[in-house]
Write a protein that holds these residues in place. Structure first.
Motif, mmCIF file in Angstrom:
data_model
loop_
_atom_site.group_PDB
_atom_site.id
_atom_site.type_symbol
_atom_site.label_atom_id
_atom_site.label_comp_id
_atom_site.label_asym_id
_atom_site.label_seq_id
_atom_site.Cartn_x
_atom_site.Cartn_y
_atom_site.Cartn_z
ATOM 1 N N THR A 1 3.787 -4.063 8.435
ATOM 2 C CA THR A 1 3.827 -3.186 7.265
ATOM 3 C C THR A 1 4.952 -2.172 7.385
ATOM 4 O O THR A 1 5.658 -1.904 6.403
ATOM 5 C CB THR A 1 2.469 -2.480 7.076
ATOM 6 O OG1 THR A 1 1.468 -3.491 6.882
ATOM 7 C CG2 THR A 1 2.483 -1.544 5.884
ATOM 8 N N ASP A 2 5.149 -1.619 8.565
ATOM 9 C CA ASP A 2 6.258 -0.681 8.773
ATOM 10 C C ASP A 2 7.594 -1.358 8.487
ATOM 11 O O ASP A 2 8.476 -0.771 7.853
ATOM 12 C CB ASP A 2 6.253 -0.128 10.201
ATOM 13 C CG ASP A 2 5.134 0.863 10.462
ATOM 14 O OD1 ASP A 2 4.496 1.328 9.498
ATOM 15 O OD2 ASP A 2 4.892 1.163 11.657
ATOM 16 N N ARG A 3 7.736 -2.587 8.954
ATOM 17 C CA ARG A 3 8.987 -3.319 8.728
ATOM 18 C C ARG A 3 9.196 -3.599 7.241
ATOM 19 O O ARG A 3 10.292 -3.424 6.710
ATOM 20 C CB ARG A 3 8.993 -4.623 9.515
ATOM 21 C CG ARG A 3 10.321 -5.343 9.389
ATOM 22 C CD ARG A 3 10.392 -6.595 10.177
ATOM 23 N NE ARG A 3 10.444 -6.319 11.603
ATOM 24 C CZ ARG A 3 10.756 -7.252 12.500
ATOM 25 N NH1 ARG A 3 11.046 -8.477 12.114
ATOM 26 N NH2 ARG A 3 10.776 -6.950 13.779
ATOM 27 N N ILE A 4 8.143 -4.028 6.568
ATOM 28 C CA ILE A 4 8.250 -4.320 5.135
ATOM 29 C C ILE A 4 8.526 -3.046 4.354
ATOM 30 O O ILE A 4 9.367 -3.030 3.451
ATOM 31 C CB ILE A 4 6.981 -5.040 4.627
ATOM 32 C CG1 ILE A 4 6.902 -6.442 5.242
ATOM 33 C CG2 ILE A 4 6.960 -5.117 3.109
ATOM 34 C CD1 ILE A 4 5.575 -7.155 5.024
ATOM 35 N N ALA A 5 7.830 -1.969 4.697
ATOM 36 C CA ALA A 5 8.023 -0.696 3.990
ATOM 37 C C ALA A 5 9.466 -0.222 4.099
ATOM 38 O O ALA A 5 10.056 0.229 3.109
ATOM 39 C CB ALA A 5 7.073 0.369 4.530
ATOM 40 N N ALA A 6 10.037 -0.320 5.282
ATOM 41 C CA ALA A 6 11.428 0.089 5.468
ATOM 42 C C ALA A 6 12.366 -0.790 4.640
ATOM 43 O O ALA A 6 13.350 -0.310 4.071
ATOM 44 C CB ALA A 6 11.806 0.029 6.946
ATOM 45 N N ASP B 1 -8.681 1.557 8.778
ATOM 46 C CA ASP B 1 -7.377 1.428 9.426
ATOM 47 C C ASP B 1 -6.257 1.771 8.438
ATOM 48 O O ASP B 1 -6.113 1.107 7.405
ATOM 49 C CB ASP B 1 -7.174 0.012 9.960
ATOM 50 C CG ASP B 1 -5.884 -0.116 10.729
ATOM 51 O OD1 ASP B 1 -5.835 0.347 11.876
ATOM 52 O OD2 ASP B 1 -4.907 -0.663 10.160
ATOM 53 N N PRO B 2 -5.466 2.801 8.737
ATOM 54 C CA PRO B 2 -4.402 3.192 7.795
ATOM 55 C C PRO B 2 -3.333 2.117 7.626
ATOM 56 O O PRO B 2 -2.742 1.994 6.552
ATOM 57 C CB PRO B 2 -3.828 4.473 8.400
ATOM 58 C CG PRO B 2 -4.273 4.481 9.822
ATOM 59 C CD PRO B 2 -5.521 3.658 9.907
ATOM 60 N N GLY B 3 -3.079 1.336 8.650
ATOM 61 C CA GLY B 3 -2.073 0.281 8.545
ATOM 62 C C GLY B 3 -2.491 -0.806 7.570
ATOM 63 O O GLY B 3 -1.685 -1.285 6.773
ATOM 64 N N PHE B 4 -3.755 -1.183 7.629
ATOM 65 C CA PHE B 4 -4.249 -2.201 6.705
ATOM 66 C C PHE B 4 -4.208 -1.677 5.281
ATOM 67 O O PHE B 4 -3.743 -2.353 4.371
ATOM 68 C CB PHE B 4 -5.672 -2.629 7.092
ATOM 69 C CG PHE B 4 -6.198 -3.732 6.224
ATOM 70 C CD1 PHE B 4 -5.865 -5.049 6.497
ATOM 71 C CD2 PHE B 4 -6.993 -3.457 5.134
ATOM 72 C CE1 PHE B 4 -6.328 -6.077 5.687
ATOM 73 C CE2 PHE B 4 -7.457 -4.474 4.310
ATOM 74 C CZ PHE B 4 -7.127 -5.785 4.592
ATOM 75 N N ARG B 5 -4.685 -0.470 5.086
ATOM 76 C CA ARG B 5 -4.691 0.141 3.750
ATOM 77 C C ARG B 5 -3.260 0.245 3.208
ATOM 78 O O ARG B 5 -2.991 -0.064 2.050
ATOM 79 C CB ARG B 5 -5.365 1.515 3.822
ATOM 80 C CG ARG B 5 -5.722 2.105 2.496
ATOM 81 C CD ARG B 5 -6.638 3.331 2.600
ATOM 82 N NE ARG B 5 -6.346 4.241 3.691
ATOM 83 C CZ ARG B 5 -7.073 4.341 4.818
ATOM 84 N NH1 ARG B 5 -8.123 3.575 5.013
ATOM 85 N NH2 ARG B 5 -6.734 5.200 5.763
ATOM 86 N N ARG B 6 -2.339 0.646 4.067
ATOM 87 C CA ARG B 6 -0.935 0.791 3.656
ATOM 88 C C ARG B 6 -0.346 -0.572 3.277
ATOM 89 O O ARG B 6 0.460 -0.672 2.343
ATOM 90 C CB ARG B 6 -0.137 1.428 4.786
ATOM 91 C CG ARG B 6 1.294 1.723 4.425
ATOM 92 C CD ARG B 6 1.954 2.550 5.511
ATOM 93 N NE ARG B 6 3.340 2.773 5.201
ATOM 94 C CZ ARG B 6 4.333 2.557 6.053
ATOM 95 N NH1 ARG B 6 4.081 2.174 7.279
ATOM 96 N NH2 ARG B 6 5.567 2.763 5.684
ATOM 97 N N SER B 7 -0.739 -1.611 3.983
ATOM 98 C CA SER B 7 -0.271 -2.958 3.684
ATOM 99 C C SER B 7 -0.667 -3.373 2.268
ATOM 100 O O SER B 7 0.153 -3.904 1.501
ATOM 101 C CB SER B 7 -0.857 -3.940 4.706
ATOM 102 O OG SER B 7 -0.585 -5.266 4.338
ATOM 103 N N VAL B 8 -1.915 -3.119 1.921
ATOM 104 C CA VAL B 8 -2.400 -3.450 0.581
ATOM 105 C C VAL B 8 -1.672 -2.612 -0.464
ATOM 106 O O VAL B 8 -1.215 -3.133 -1.485
ATOM 107 C CB VAL B 8 -3.932 -3.245 0.502
ATOM 108 C CG1 VAL B 8 -4.433 -3.400 -0.930
ATOM 109 C CG2 VAL B 8 -4.642 -4.219 1.435
#
Length: 190
Positions: A66-71, A115-122
């Motif tokens: 998710t961090d990679r995609i967000a960037a 999990d904030p990472g999962f939520r951020r992914s969605v």
């Protein structure tokens, strides 16, 4: 007493690295314990077994991906955002095959609910789809189409499943363009 230097985070990181080199099925408590120079039982002070460890790898990989995609998608919309999203997804999956495999495991919803990472992914996926004007239930349908397409493609690519002489990356780019056109002309749900 827990062995000095061991923590759930350190064990998860080592397990994720092992998954990338030995495959997700190669991640065993025995292999990890050997790597740390401890007995298997020492790991149980930090993790709840192999199932817990795989869940932890999946959540770690989801955050990383998710961090990679967000960037990649930052400041982009429409076709540009879709291409950046897809390329970052594919790159992560091919560079980290074991971690990526963990992201495909069915998890207990309680394991990722907070999990904030999962939520951020969605949120990232839905944000990109809103750039196409998609709202529910169309956003869910489109998100599932993208995930199925990306997942199927990277699995086939990683296993050498594309034998035609056309370069795999050229087919990927053409597929992303086709997905853009589908999303831009999405049929509205009744």
């Amino acid at each position: 007493m827990p062995r000095a230097g061991l923590s759930a985070e350190r064990i998860t990181s080592a397990a994720a690295d092992l998954a990338d080199t030995a495959g997700l099925d190669g991640v065993t408590l025995s292999a990890l314990a050997r790597g740390f120079g401890v007995k298997d039982a020492s790991l149980y002070s930090h993790i709840g077994g192999v199932r817990d460890l795989r869940t932890r790898i999946a959540l770690l990989a989801t955050r990383e991906m998710t961090d990679r995609i967000a960037a990649a998608v930052a400041g982009r919309a429409g076709r540009d955002a879709l291409r950046a999203f897809a390329d970052a997804y594919r790159a992560y999956a091919l560079e980290h095959p074991g971690r990526y495999a963990a992201t495909q495991l069915p998890l207990d919803p309680a394991a990722y609910a907070d999990d904030p990472g999962f939520r951020r992914s969605v949120e990232l996926t839905y944000g990109m789809l809103r750039g196409y004007g998609l709202e529910e239930p169309d956003a869910t349908d489109a998100g599932r189409l993208l995930r199925a397409t990306f997942h199927g493609y990277v699995n086939l690519e990683a296993s050498g499943g594309f034998g035609a002489p056309r370069p795999v990356h050229a087919s990927w780019q053409q597929g992303i363009e086709a997905l853009h056109r589908v999303l831009a002309n999405w049929p509205t749900s009744p």
